[in-house]
Write an enzyme that holds these catalytic residues in place. Structure first.
Site, PDB file in Angstrom:
ATOM      1  N   LEU A  14       0.822  -1.210   0.000  1.00  0.00           N
ATOM      2  CA  LEU A  14       0.000   0.000   0.000  1.00  0.00           C
ATOM      3  C   LEU A  14       0.855   1.259   0.000  1.00  0.00           C
ATOM      4  O   LEU A  14       0.478   2.272  -0.597  1.00  0.00           O
ATOM      5  CB  LEU A  14      -0.959  -0.012   1.198  1.00  0.00           C
ATOM      6  CG  LEU A  14      -1.950  -1.173   1.209  1.00  0.00           C
ATOM      7  CD1 LEU A  14      -2.917  -1.055   2.380  1.00  0.00           C
ATOM      8  CD2 LEU A  14      -2.718  -1.236  -0.097  1.00  0.00           C
ATOM      9  N   ASP A  33      10.999   3.568   5.048  1.00  0.00           N
ATOM     10  CA  ASP A  33      10.793   2.139   5.298  1.00  0.00           C
ATOM     11  C   ASP A  33      12.012   1.696   6.095  1.00  0.00           C
ATOM     12  O   ASP A  33      12.889   2.504   6.400  1.00  0.00           O
ATOM     13  CB  ASP A  33      10.621   1.341   3.994  1.00  0.00           C
ATOM     14  CG  ASP A  33       9.752   0.100   4.207  1.00  0.00           C
ATOM     15  OD1 ASP A  33      10.130  -0.738   5.064  1.00  0.00           O
ATOM     16  OD2 ASP A  33       8.714  -0.034   3.552  1.00  0.00           O
ATOM     17  N   GLY A  73       3.527   1.749   7.550  1.00  0.00           N
ATOM     18  CA  GLY A  73       4.634   0.895   7.984  1.00  0.00           C
ATOM     19  C   GLY A  73       4.234   0.017   9.155  1.00  0.00           C
ATOM     20  O   GLY A  73       3.463   0.432  10.022  1.00  0.00           O
ATOM     21  N   SER A  76       2.495  -6.546   8.984  1.00  0.00           N
ATOM     22  CA  SER A  76       1.176  -6.486   8.354  1.00  0.00           C
ATOM     23  C   SER A  76       0.395  -7.799   8.387  1.00  0.00           C
ATOM     24  O   SER A  76      -0.714  -7.858   7.839  1.00  0.00           O
ATOM     25  CB  SER A  76       1.323  -6.025   6.898  1.00  0.00           C
ATOM     26  OG  SER A  76       2.053  -6.974   6.157  1.00  0.00           O
ATOM     27  N   SER A 113      -6.705  -2.438  11.016  1.00  0.00           N
ATOM     28  CA  SER A 113      -7.026  -3.629  10.227  1.00  0.00           C
ATOM     29  C   SER A 113      -8.343  -4.248  10.677  1.00  0.00           C
ATOM     30  O   SER A 113      -8.748  -4.119  11.849  1.00  0.00           O
ATOM     31  CB  SER A 113      -5.908  -4.659  10.399  1.00  0.00           C
ATOM     32  OG  SER A 113      -6.282  -5.906   9.828  1.00  0.00           O
ATOM     33  N   TYR A 138      -1.302  -9.674  16.114  1.00  0.00           N
ATOM     34  CA  TYR A 138      -1.341  -8.594  15.119  1.00  0.00           C
ATOM     35  C   TYR A 138      -2.600  -7.743  15.311  1.00  0.00           C
ATOM     36  O   TYR A 138      -2.533  -6.506  15.363  1.00  0.00           O
ATOM     37  CB  TYR A 138      -1.296  -9.221  13.720  1.00  0.00           C
ATOM     38  CG  TYR A 138      -1.639  -8.301  12.580  1.00  0.00           C
ATOM     39  CD1 TYR A 138      -0.818  -7.227  12.247  1.00  0.00           C
ATOM     40  CD2 TYR A 138      -2.796  -8.518  11.818  1.00  0.00           C
ATOM     41  CE1 TYR A 138      -1.141  -6.393  11.173  1.00  0.00           C
ATOM     42  CE2 TYR A 138      -3.119  -7.691  10.751  1.00  0.00           C
ATOM     43  CZ  TYR A 138      -2.298  -6.627  10.436  1.00  0.00           C
ATOM     44  OH  TYR A 138      -2.619  -5.799   9.384  1.00  0.00           O
ATOM     45  N   LYS A 142      -3.191  -3.671  16.470  1.00  0.00           N
ATOM     46  CA  LYS A 142      -3.982  -2.656  15.768  1.00  0.00           C
ATOM     47  C   LYS A 142      -4.962  -1.984  16.740  1.00  0.00           C
ATOM     48  O   LYS A 142      -5.220  -0.781  16.650  1.00  0.00           O
ATOM     49  CB  LYS A 142      -4.709  -3.272  14.578  1.00  0.00           C
ATOM     50  CG  LYS A 142      -3.768  -3.753  13.465  1.00  0.00           C
ATOM     51  CD  LYS A 142      -2.912  -2.633  12.892  1.00  0.00           C
ATOM     52  CE  LYS A 142      -2.090  -3.065  11.699  1.00  0.00           C
ATOM     53  NZ  LYS A 142      -1.225  -1.995  11.161  1.00  0.00           N
ATOM     54  N   ARG A 176     -14.370 -14.577   0.975  1.00  0.00           N
ATOM     55  CA  ARG A 176     -14.407 -13.634   2.105  1.00  0.00           C
ATOM     56  C   ARG A 176     -14.144 -12.205   1.648  1.00  0.00           C
ATOM     57  O   ARG A 176     -14.774 -11.248   2.102  1.00  0.00           O
ATOM     58  CB  ARG A 176     -13.374 -14.074   3.155  1.00  0.00           C
ATOM     59  CG  ARG A 176     -13.156 -13.060   4.250  1.00  0.00           C
ATOM     60  CD  ARG A 176     -12.098 -13.532   5.241  1.00  0.00           C
ATOM     61  NE  ARG A 176     -11.618 -12.429   6.036  1.00  0.00           N
ATOM     62  CZ  ARG A 176     -10.596 -11.634   5.695  1.00  0.00           C
ATOM     63  NH1 ARG A 176      -9.938 -11.846   4.567  1.00  0.00           N
ATOM     64  NH2 ARG A 176     -10.242 -10.648   6.479  1.00  0.00           N
TER      65      ARG A 176
HETATM   66  P1  NAI Z   1       3.328  -4.617   3.650  1.00  0.00           P
HETATM   67  O1  NAI Z   1       3.821  -5.696   4.552  1.00  0.00           O
HETATM   68  O2  NAI Z   1       3.428  -4.813   2.185  1.00  0.00           O
HETATM   69  O3  NAI Z   1       4.080  -3.245   4.002  1.00  0.00           O
HETATM   70  C1  NAI Z   1       4.451  -2.904   5.313  1.00  0.00           C
HETATM   71  C2  NAI Z   1       5.747  -2.146   5.231  1.00  0.00           C
HETATM   72  O4  NAI Z   1       6.161  -1.835   6.566  1.00  0.00           O
HETATM   73  C3  NAI Z   1       6.876  -2.976   4.594  1.00  0.00           C
HETATM   74  O5  NAI Z   1       7.448  -2.263   3.505  1.00  0.00           O
HETATM   75  C4  NAI Z   1       7.856  -3.204   5.718  1.00  0.00           C
HETATM   76  O6  NAI Z   1       9.224  -3.189   5.310  1.00  0.00           O
HETATM   77  C5  NAI Z   1       7.545  -2.028   6.653  1.00  0.00           C
HETATM   78  N1  NAI Z   1       7.934  -2.356   8.020  1.00  0.00           N
HETATM   79  C6  NAI Z   1       7.659  -3.490   8.710  1.00  0.00           C
HETATM   80  N2  NAI Z   1       8.266  -3.464   9.905  1.00  0.00           N
HETATM   81  C7  NAI Z   1       8.958  -2.295   9.968  1.00  0.00           C
HETATM   82  C8  NAI Z   1       9.796  -1.702  10.945  1.00  0.00           C
HETATM   83  N3  NAI Z   1      10.063  -2.323  12.109  1.00  0.00           N
HETATM   84  N4  NAI Z   1      10.336  -0.497  10.684  1.00  0.00           N
HETATM   85  C9  NAI Z   1      10.068   0.142   9.500  1.00  0.00           C
HETATM   86  N5  NAI Z   1       9.288  -0.369   8.535  1.00  0.00           N
HETATM   87  C10 NAI Z   1       8.735  -1.587   8.766  1.00  0.00           C
HETATM   88  O7  NAI Z   1       1.809  -4.307   4.073  1.00  0.00           O
HETATM   89  P2  NAI Z   1       0.678  -3.553   3.255  1.00  0.00           P
HETATM   90  O8  NAI Z   1      -0.215  -4.544   2.660  1.00  0.00           O
HETATM   91  O9  NAI Z   1       1.287  -2.509   2.406  1.00  0.00           O
HETATM   92  O10 NAI Z   1      -0.122  -2.860   4.448  1.00  0.00           O
HETATM   93  C11 NAI Z   1       0.201  -1.551   4.890  1.00  0.00           C
HETATM   94  C12 NAI Z   1      -0.444  -1.324   6.258  1.00  0.00           C
HETATM   95  O11 NAI Z   1      -1.845  -1.513   6.154  1.00  0.00           O
HETATM   96  C13 NAI Z   1       0.076  -2.297   7.330  1.00  0.00           C
HETATM   97  O12 NAI Z   1       0.183  -1.580   8.554  1.00  0.00           O
HETATM   98  C14 NAI Z   1      -1.019  -3.315   7.430  1.00  0.00           C
HETATM   99  O13 NAI Z   1      -1.104  -3.865   8.731  1.00  0.00           O
HETATM  100  C15 NAI Z   1      -2.250  -2.491   7.086  1.00  0.00           C
HETATM  101  N6  NAI Z   1      -3.307  -3.305   6.491  1.00  0.00           N
HETATM  102  C16 NAI Z   1      -3.194  -3.727   5.184  1.00  0.00           C
HETATM  103  C17 NAI Z   1      -4.207  -4.469   4.612  1.00  0.00           C
HETATM  104  C18 NAI Z   1      -4.172  -4.877   3.173  1.00  0.00           C
HETATM  105  O14 NAI Z   1      -5.154  -5.425   2.704  1.00  0.00           O
HETATM  106  N7  NAI Z   1      -3.099  -4.631   2.425  1.00  0.00           N
HETATM  107  C19 NAI Z   1      -5.400  -4.856   5.391  1.00  0.00           C
HETATM  108  C20 NAI Z   1      -5.402  -4.361   6.753  1.00  0.00           C
HETATM  109  C21 NAI Z   1      -4.396  -3.600   7.254  1.00  0.00           C
HETATM  110  C1  15L Z   2      -4.555  -7.543   6.893  1.00  0.00           C
HETATM  111  O1  15L Z   2      -4.560  -6.929   7.959  1.00  0.00           O
HETATM  112  C2  15L Z   2      -3.295  -7.812   6.153  1.00  0.00           C
HETATM  113  O2  15L Z   2      -2.378  -6.752   6.287  1.00  0.00           O
HETATM  114  C3  15L Z   2      -3.518  -8.123   4.686  1.00  0.00           C
HETATM  115  O3  15L Z   2      -2.328  -8.696   4.150  1.00  0.00           O
HETATM  116  C4  15L Z   2      -4.688  -9.081   4.513  1.00  0.00           C
HETATM  117  O4  15L Z   2      -4.409 -10.303   5.142  1.00  0.00           O
HETATM  118  C5  15L Z   2      -5.930  -8.467   5.122  1.00  0.00           C
HETATM  119  O5  15L Z   2      -5.724  -8.104   6.476  1.00  0.00           O
HETATM  120  C6  15L Z   2      -7.151  -9.387   5.077  1.00  0.00           C
HETATM  121  O6  15L Z   2      -7.726  -9.670   6.117  1.00  0.00           O
HETATM  122  O7  15L Z   2      -7.530  -9.767   3.965  1.00  0.00           O
END
Ligand code: NAI
Ligand code: 15L
Length: 268
Positions: A14, A33, A73, A76, A113, A138, A142, A176
């Protein structure tokens, strides 16, 4: 227009979309990052500032001077406690301490999330007043982030939209996600509205498109003027052709958090 927008997790799924699509809303975008992540070359309007969210001094310096923060960040998906704690517990504390101490008060989008409410049954309908029912460490992290947003708002007036993101991917991947999917277009429109609205407060927003099969009611945040346009129903026939729906007694059919509800505690 924002002067300086910070995007954390900028190399993630994202974060990368935000980097590409949020250019029109800020004069400068500061991208971060963890050290070692490939942030690529900085465009003229960009600053690259790698740092680990667990490093308090570095995160406070990262936040300084930013009037907007899109906090993507963090860890996730489910993981062991040390990993979740460093990125999502310590990291969120560091971010809000940075916001409190900054010379500019930022407005924040916190990527919460659906796993903050994952143990609700799929037959239940939720709104912003539904109490958390996290489905793992996790999800608990959140809920912690949402609580930090609330406390820093009440104590210091820092405004945050905590977005309980459903499943934000190019397309829903299973049955889902016909309920939880949020398109990138709808998410970007939400982010723009959060930074545009005169008074934000500290709302909980369900991050989902206008899905016919939605479980979530965003009426409490109608004042944001967010009008998601996509609907996962357009993918139903494709998903039906690709896979069978999960059996009725499977976690993927029972709980809003799906497979995360069937996962145990990760010990290492
Ligand atoms: P992702 O895993 O692709 O990106 C997360 C980023 O955070 C990564 O680039 C990673 O290197 C960085 N990161 C992790 N630990 C770190 C640390 N200790 N210090 C600095 N950077 C760190 O996840 P995505 O899909 O981009 O999600 C972004 C956010 O949205 C996350 O917080 C995730 O929990 C939340 N989220 C995403 C969903 C989705 O459907 N993609 C659904 C629900 C929540
Ligand atoms: C999340 O919170 C995760 O970051 C994402 O990778 C998906 O698993 C999403 O929820 C989901 O529930 O589909």
């Amino acid at each position: 227009m924002l002067k300086k927008l910070l995007i954390t997790g900028a190399t993630g799924n994202l974060g990368a979309v935000c980097r590409e699509r949020l250019k029109p809303i800020a004069e400068t975008i500061r991208l971060s990052d963890r050290p070692g992540a490939d942030l690529g070359q900085a465009a003229p309007h960009e600053e690259l500032v790698p740092c680990d969210l667990g490093d308090k001094a570095a995160v406070e310096a990262l936040v300084e001077g930013c009037d907007g923060i899109v906090h993507m960040g963090g860890q996730s998906v489910e993981a062991n406690w040390d990993t979740v704690r460093n990125a999502n517990i310590d990291g969120v504390f560091h971010l809000y301490e940075g916001a409190r101490k900054s010379s500019v008060k930022p407005r924040i989008i916190f990527a919460s999330s659906n796993h903050a409410i994952g143990y609700y049954k799929q037959t239940q309908r939720l709104d912003a007043n539904s109490t958390p029912r996290p489905d793992g460490l996790y999800g608990v992290s959140k809920v912690f982030g949402e609580a930090m947003a609330s406390m820093y708002h009440d104590k210091y007036g820092i405004e945050t939209a905590s977005v309980r993101i459903g499943s934000c991917f190019p397309e829903p991947k299973n049955h889902r996600m016909l309920s939880t999917w949020m398109s990138f277009d709808d998410f970007m429109q939400l982010i723009e509205r959060v930074f545009m609205v005169p008074r934000l407060g500290c709302p909980i927003v369900y991050g989902a498109s206008a899905n016919g099969a939605s479980w979530w009611d965003n009426r409490e945040v109608a004042y944001l003027g967010w009008q998601p346009k996509d609907n996962a129903e357009q993918f139903r026939a494709k998903i039906d052709a690709e896979m069978d729906p999960p059996p009725a007694d499977d976690v993927n059919a029972l709980y809003q958090g799906g497979a995360f509800c069937g996962d145990g505690i990760h010990e290492d």
